[in-house]
Write a protein that holds these residues in place. Structure first.
Motif, PDB file in Angstrom:
ATOM      1  N   GLU A  55     -15.814  11.229  11.244  1.00 15.57           N
ATOM      2  CA  GLU A  55     -16.298   9.900  10.851  1.00 15.57           C
ATOM      3  C   GLU A  55     -16.555   9.053  12.091  1.00 15.57           C
ATOM      4  N   LYS A  56     -17.452   8.091  11.931  1.00 17.24           N
ATOM      5  CA  LYS A  56     -17.670   7.106  12.999  1.00 17.24           C
ATOM      6  C   LYS A  56     -16.506   6.107  12.987  1.00 17.24           C
ATOM      7  N   ASP A  57     -16.293   5.440  14.102  1.00 12.91           N
ATOM      8  CA  ASP A  57     -15.326   4.332  14.190  1.00 12.91           C
ATOM      9  C   ASP A  57     -13.899   4.734  13.823  1.00 12.91           C
ATOM     10  N   VAL A  58     -13.536   5.971  14.147  1.00 15.86           N
ATOM     11  CA  VAL A  58     -12.155   6.380  13.879  1.00 15.86           C
ATOM     12  C   VAL A  58     -11.261   5.921  15.031  1.00 15.86           C
ATOM     13  N   ASN A  59     -10.096   5.411  14.700  1.00 19.45           N
ATOM     14  CA  ASN A  59      -9.097   5.099  15.727  1.00 19.45           C
ATOM     15  C   ASN A  59      -8.304   6.389  15.980  1.00 19.45           C
ATOM     16  N   TYR A  60      -8.619   7.050  17.098  1.00 21.53           N
ATOM     17  CA  TYR A  60      -8.070   8.381  17.322  1.00 21.53           C
ATOM     18  C   TYR A  60      -6.558   8.366  17.548  1.00 21.53           C
ATOM     19  N   LEU A  61      -6.074   7.266  18.124  1.00 20.43           N
ATOM     20  CA  LEU A  61      -4.629   7.162  18.340  1.00 20.43           C
ATOM     21  C   LEU A  61      -3.896   7.088  17.002  1.00 20.43           C
ATOM     22  N   GLN A  62      -4.461   6.269  16.104  1.00 20.25           N
ATOM     23  CA  GLN A  62      -3.856   6.139  14.778  1.00 20.25           C
ATOM     24  C   GLN A  62      -3.924   7.453  14.016  1.00 20.25           C
ATOM     25  N   LEU A  63      -5.082   8.138  14.162  1.00 18.51           N
ATOM     26  CA  LEU A  63      -5.247   9.409  13.457  1.00 18.51           C
ATOM     27  C   LEU A  63      -4.206  10.417  13.949  1.00 18.51           C
ATOM     28  N   ALA A  64      -4.005  10.467  15.269  1.00 19.18           N
ATOM     29  CA  ALA A  64      -3.031  11.408  15.827  1.00 19.18           C
ATOM     30  C   ALA A  64      -1.628  11.112  15.294  1.00 19.18           C
ATOM     31  N   GLU A  65      -1.281   9.820  15.208  1.00 22.61           N
ATOM     32  CA  GLU A  65       0.049   9.450  14.680  1.00 22.61           C
ATOM     33  C   GLU A  65       0.182   9.833  13.208  1.00 22.61           C
ATOM     34  N   ARG A  66      -0.895   9.577  12.448  1.00 25.21           N
ATOM     35  CA  ARG A  66      -0.867   9.898  11.017  1.00 25.21           C
ATOM     36  C   ARG A  66      -0.688  11.409  10.807  1.00 25.21           C
ATOM     37  N   ARG A  67      -1.383  12.188  11.638  1.00 25.60           N
ATOM     38  CA  ARG A  67      -1.304  13.643  11.467  1.00 25.60           C
ATOM     39  C   ARG A  67       0.099  14.151  11.790  1.00 25.60           C
ATOM     40  N   LYS A  68       0.779  13.503  12.729  1.00 26.82           N
ATOM     41  CA  LYS A  68       2.162  13.893  13.019  1.00 26.82           C
ATOM     42  C   LYS A  68       3.056  13.628  11.806  1.00 26.82           C
ATOM     43  N   SER A  69       2.879  12.476  11.181  1.00 24.52           N
ATOM     44  CA  SER A  69       3.760  12.186  10.042  1.00 24.52           C
ATOM     45  C   SER A  69       3.437  13.130   8.885  1.00 24.52           C
ATOM     46  N   GLU A  70       2.161  13.518   8.725  1.00 31.72           N
ATOM     47  CA  GLU A  70       1.808  14.500   7.691  1.00 31.72           C
ATOM     48  C   GLU A  70       2.446  15.861   8.001  1.00 31.72           C
ATOM     49  N   GLN A  71       2.388  16.239   9.286  1.00 29.12           N
ATOM     50  CA  GLN A  71       2.979  17.529   9.682  1.00 29.12           C
ATOM     51  C   GLN A  71       4.497  17.519   9.499  1.00 29.12           C
TER      52      GLN A  71
END
Ligand code: ZN
Length: 253
Positions: A55-71
């Motif tokens: 997606e455009k305009d993704v906050n990559y830092l936030q995405l990385a944090e979210r993926r950690k909590s999902e993992q």
């Protein structure tokens, strides 16, 4: 193809993959079987997961944090108490000596009998019904670094002497399990835990939805057919015997 036998001794298992969700697709059910049987399992996710969106305009830092909590949630469902994140850049992984050193350090710290990785030799997969794919280069790069961390680096005293200085003594890995392999020889019967595998998989809400669950269910059922069970995951397994040279040369012996 043979069904995996039950454990005959306490097991420590280290699973090393490039991405958040790689484990849940390929080995999520097996890990649940192993932790249910008393194994101590650690996950290592090599990249930061920041490329998990187009997606455009993704906050990559936030995405990385979210993926950690999902993992972390997926690990909790599977009975896995420890997840290590190495935070290499997602999508651009290389099998560098730095990565191999980091994985060697982890193997020497955890001291697993079994290490689970992707099959680094898988490049092109041509499946039934157009299920063709090019294996992600991160999968291969992470697997190659992990493979050579298992052997020779983890068990060889002269490789990465700085790790000795940090207090990490050599360690010999006994079994290597490889996911996503075209040379699979061992199947794990995951029929009794398949619902928990799907639950762990769906923890990765930023990445996948119900269609992935359907795909995985179909895939695991196909694998199960080969060994006469409802659902299975398959691995290319190599077992290593014998005392490693590095251990024999240990001056402390
Ligand atoms: Zn992946």
């Amino acid at each position: 193809m043979q069904l995996e036998a039950a454990f005959t001794k306490p097991m420590r298992i280290l699973v090393i993959v490039a991405h958040h969700d790689d484990i849940e697709f390929g080995a999520g059910g097996s890990v649940i079987r192993w932790t249910d049987a008393g194994a101590e399992v650690t996950y290592c996710i090599v990249t930061d997961g920041a490329a998990g969106s187009n997606e455009k305009d993704v906050n990559y830092l936030q995405l990385a944090e979210r993926r950690k909590s999902e993992q972390n949630e997926a690990a909790r469902i599977a009975g896995v108490k420890s997840v290590r994140y190495l935070d290499y850049a997602d999508g651009m992984l290389q099998p560098t000596l730095d990565l191999r050193r980091d994985l060697t350090r982890l193997i020497r710290e955890i001291r697993p009998q079994r290490v689970v990785i992707n099959d680094p030799t898988t490049v092109l997969v041509q499946g039934d019904e157009g299920m063709n794919y090019i294996n992600h280069p991160d999968h291969r790069a992470g697997a190659e670094a992990a493979l050579y961390a298992v052997f020779p680096s983890a068990e060889s005293r002269p490789i990465f002497p700085e790790l000795l200085a940090e207090g990490f003594e050599p360690h010999h890995v006994e079994e290597l399990y490889m996911m996503l392999s075209e040379g699979a020889n061992i199947a794990v019967d995951i029929s009794s835990v398949h619902d928990r595998k799907i639950q762990a998989l769906l923890s990765h809400r930023s990445q996948i939805g119900e269609d992935a669950a359907d795909f995985v269910t179909k895939f695991d059922a196909e694998a199960g057919k080969e060994v006469g069970v409802e659902f299975a995951e398959v691995f290319r397994v190599m077992t290593f015997y014998g005392e490693p040279q590095a251990a024999k040369d240990d001056p402390a012996d």
